[in-house]
Design a protein around this motif. Structure first.
Motif, mmCIF file in Angstrom:
data_model
loop_
_atom_site.group_PDB
_atom_site.id
_atom_site.type_symbol
_atom_site.label_atom_id
_atom_site.label_comp_id
_atom_site.label_asym_id
_atom_site.label_seq_id
_atom_site.Cartn_x
_atom_site.Cartn_y
_atom_site.Cartn_z
ATOM 1 N N ASP A 296 62.837 104.789 23.546
ATOM 2 C CA ASP A 296 61.663 105.200 24.237
ATOM 3 C C ASP A 296 61.855 104.682 25.769
ATOM 4 O O ASP A 296 62.702 103.903 25.890
ATOM 5 C CB ASP A 296 60.311 104.622 23.615
ATOM 6 C CG ASP A 296 59.107 105.804 23.994
ATOM 7 O OD1 ASP A 296 59.276 106.619 24.903
ATOM 8 O OD2 ASP A 296 58.082 105.390 23.395
ATOM 9 N N LYS A 297 60.783 105.222 26.460
ATOM 10 C CA LYS A 297 60.941 104.857 27.817
ATOM 11 C C LYS A 297 60.597 103.085 27.791
ATOM 12 O O LYS A 297 59.761 102.575 27.023
ATOM 13 C CB LYS A 297 59.934 105.512 28.710
ATOM 14 C CG LYS A 297 60.055 107.021 28.901
ATOM 15 C CD LYS A 297 58.711 107.595 29.737
ATOM 16 C CE LYS A 297 59.188 108.853 29.948
ATOM 17 N NZ LYS A 297 58.012 109.630 30.763
ATOM 18 N N GLY A 298 61.259 102.629 28.718
ATOM 19 C CA GLY A 298 61.074 100.957 28.936
ATOM 20 C C GLY A 298 62.418 100.319 28.629
ATOM 21 O O GLY A 298 63.476 100.779 28.782
ATOM 22 N N ILE A 299 62.396 98.888 28.661
ATOM 23 C CA ILE A 299 63.634 98.207 28.211
ATOM 24 C C ILE A 299 63.349 97.293 27.380
ATOM 25 O O ILE A 299 62.250 96.654 27.289
ATOM 26 C CB ILE A 299 64.056 97.449 29.428
ATOM 27 C CG1 ILE A 299 64.447 98.596 30.695
ATOM 28 C CG2 ILE A 299 65.097 96.414 29.530
ATOM 29 C CD1 ILE A 299 64.488 97.804 31.996
ATOM 30 N N LYS B 3 67.511 101.645 27.617
ATOM 31 C CA LYS B 3 66.084 102.153 27.425
ATOM 32 C C LYS B 3 65.426 100.837 25.983
ATOM 33 O O LYS B 3 66.026 99.950 25.605
ATOM 34 C CB LYS B 3 65.911 103.384 26.702
ATOM 35 C CG LYS B 3 66.357 104.550 27.742
ATOM 36 C CD LYS B 3 66.106 105.617 27.322
ATOM 37 C CE LYS B 3 66.515 106.604 28.661
ATOM 38 N NZ LYS B 3 66.506 108.034 27.979
ATOM 39 N N LYS B 4 64.156 101.555 25.886
ATOM 40 C CA LYS B 4 63.397 100.603 24.988
ATOM 41 C C LYS B 4 63.826 101.058 23.356
ATOM 42 O O LYS B 4 63.684 102.115 22.952
ATOM 43 C CB LYS B 4 62.122 100.609 25.171
ATOM 44 C CG LYS B 4 61.247 99.677 23.952
ATOM 45 C CD LYS B 4 59.580 99.999 24.205
ATOM 46 C CE LYS B 4 58.863 99.051 22.922
ATOM 47 N NZ LYS B 4 57.476 99.247 23.128
#
Length: 512
Positions: A25-28, A61-62
């Protein structure tokens, strides 16, 4: 994107399917949940390096990975390949439409090569039960897993091969194994043969009786008399394992990581000889993450304890329950595992600390008191579970220098197989009893009936030799086996007479 891939966790000798859910998903961040141990947590470093060195990458990404069931503890590095394929599929670096059709396991090196795993056979059996199309695993474990029929087993050397397979850029070659041909080819080629043993005909006869009835045996004699040499050859005269026994034995060795590369089914009965410094846990099994011990690794084979009195008493005492129940149960707060442990116990010992009988011509002599103290290190309840006690004397020079070879193990085994066949038929309707050593009191009374002359002989022997009460049932069991070797329906006087000779340590005044 969410992708599911499948691996497996092994508890005891059985496998449990583990669903690895990978969500990107979006993010780190990199989040791994589901009770992984340290080896699994460290997998991110191995996976990142392996992907980079094979032309792929860990997405920035996450990444959230769940190993379900989340309350089941997972251990080991064998999930590296499972996690890597899940990450690649979830990040659209490979096609993910077929990954859920396969069980995937393997440890990754930093260059993308695969290292062998433990428990491949148990995992393959589970994969077939759950209807997977195939099992992808390291090439070193391919033959072991290919024992399972109706399952496509793909042994791979590098993660690149797996990536090409799922991207429809190449095919994986399934490992083919004719289990029966491989199994039967190894039966008639024992590593150790009784033909190599000079003299000791009476001890060979004793070993034949022990093998025919599945009796535990202890050899007592001075150094150099051949106790270890004879013991190592006992598996060569035991009846060949059935395919079911071979499968059970291979599963245990697979779980312990003791299967050699490119070996499918174990055909030879195991022979385990632990050192006398072994701990309780190493012998019986256990640990923080329970593993089978030596008594389970010798399942369907022989456990040889050399210099029995040198083992710690606590180590010897933990064997008492497995010798009776033929299985080991290891309990922890959250789970219990059971390992089978049906083995023949073969022990050897010197009669004294110096190693020699009370003989003035011996290099080292010991007094009767020293010998008694030494022998008393072995508890009565353990000796009670050993049917045959035999004294081993050194081989004279005339026998050692003979050119003539002794009887081959294959010939002895033929007689043992016939005797075991008689016993199998006798106990065919009795659960858990397959050979004479497993008889309880009820079976002894039913199958070891004596005529009047045999009863008189046994009564006289017990009175004159001051044999203990525990020797009575053991003598009857052994005499039943001797009768089976002669295909005799009834126990005769000479069968009882020979069996009486095999209770040395029960004789009052044996130490002179």
């Amino acid at each position: 994107m969410l992708i599911k891939v499948f691996g497996s966790a092994v508890f005891g000798v059985e496998a449990t399917t583990v669903t690895v859910e990978v969500n990107i998903d979006k993010g780190i961040g990199y989040h791994l949940v589901g009770l992984p141990d340290n080896a699994i947590r460290e997998s991110s470093y191995r996976i990142a390096a392996a992907l980079q060195n094979t032309g792929f990458r860990l997405p920035g990404k996450k990444i959230t990975i769940n190993m379900a069931p989340a309350d089941l503890r997972k251990e080991g590095s064998a999930y590296d390949l499972t996690l890597a394929i899940g990450i690649l599929a979830a990040s659209d670096q490979i096609k993910g439409d077929r990954v859920a059709d396969y069980m995937i396991m393997g440890e990754l090196s930093l260059d993308g090569n695969l290292q062998p795993i433990k428990g491949a056979l148990s995992i393959a059996i589970k994969a077939r039960e759950e209807g997977f199309k195939g099992f992808i695993l390291p090439k070193q474990n391919a033959k072991e897993a290919a024992v399972v029929d109706n399952l496509m087993v793909y042994g791979v050397e590098n993660i690149k091969d797996v990536i090409r397979f799922f991207n429809d850029e190449g095919e994986l070659e399934p490992t083919q194994l004719d289990t029966r041909d491989e199994f039967y080819a190894a039966l008639d080629n024992p590593e150790y043969d009784f033909a190599d043993v000079k003299g000791q005909e009476s001890i060979k006869r004793c070993m034949e009786i022990a093998a025919a009835g599945g009796h535990n045996i202890i050899l007592v004699g001075p150094p150099g008399s051949g106790k270890t040499m004879l013991s190592k050859r006992l598996p060569s005269i035991l009846p060949p394992m059935s395919l079911q026994e071979a499968l059970e034995t291979t599963k245990i060795h697979s779980v312990a990581g003791r299967i050699k590369d490119n070996i499918g089914l174990m055909a030879q009965r195991p022979f385990r000889s632990p050192h006398h410094t072994i701990s309780d846990v190493a012998l019986v099994g256990g640990g923080a993450y329970p593993q089978p011990g030596e008594i389970s690794l010798s399942h369907n084979g022989v456990l040889f304890l050399d210099e029995l009195p040198e083992f710690k008493r606590s180590v010897l005492e933990v064997m008492r329950q497995p010798l009776e129940d033929r299985e080991v149960t290891i309990s922890r707060a959250k789970f219990t595992v059971t390992y089978p442990s049906s083995f023949m116990l073969v022990a050897s010992m010197n009669p004294s600390p110096g190693g020699y009988f009370n003989d003035p011509d011996s290099p080292v002599t010991s007094s009767p008191a020293e010998m008694q103290r030494y022998l008393s290190k072995i508890s009565g309840p353990l000796l009670d579970r050993i049917d045959i006690h035999i004294e081993v004397t050194p081989v004279p020079f005339g026998k050692l220098s003979e050119e003539r070879k002794g009887e081959r193990s294959i010939e002895i085994r033929k007689r043992v197989i016939v005797a075991r066949g008689i016993q199998s038929q006798r106990f065919s309707e009795m659960k858990g009893i397959h050979y004479n050593a497993q008889m309880g009191v009820r079976q002894i009374r039913e199958f070891c009936k004596l005529n009047a002359s045999s009863k008189d002989l046994l009564k006289t022997a017990m009175e004159r030799l001051h044999l203990s009460a525990r020797a009575y049932d053991r003598i009857l069991k052994v005499s039943r086996t001797i009768a089976d070797l002669e295909t005799s329906r009834d126990i005769q006087e000479h069968h009882i007479s020979e069996a009486i000779q095999y209770r040395s340590l029960d004789r009052d005044g044996w130490l002179g």
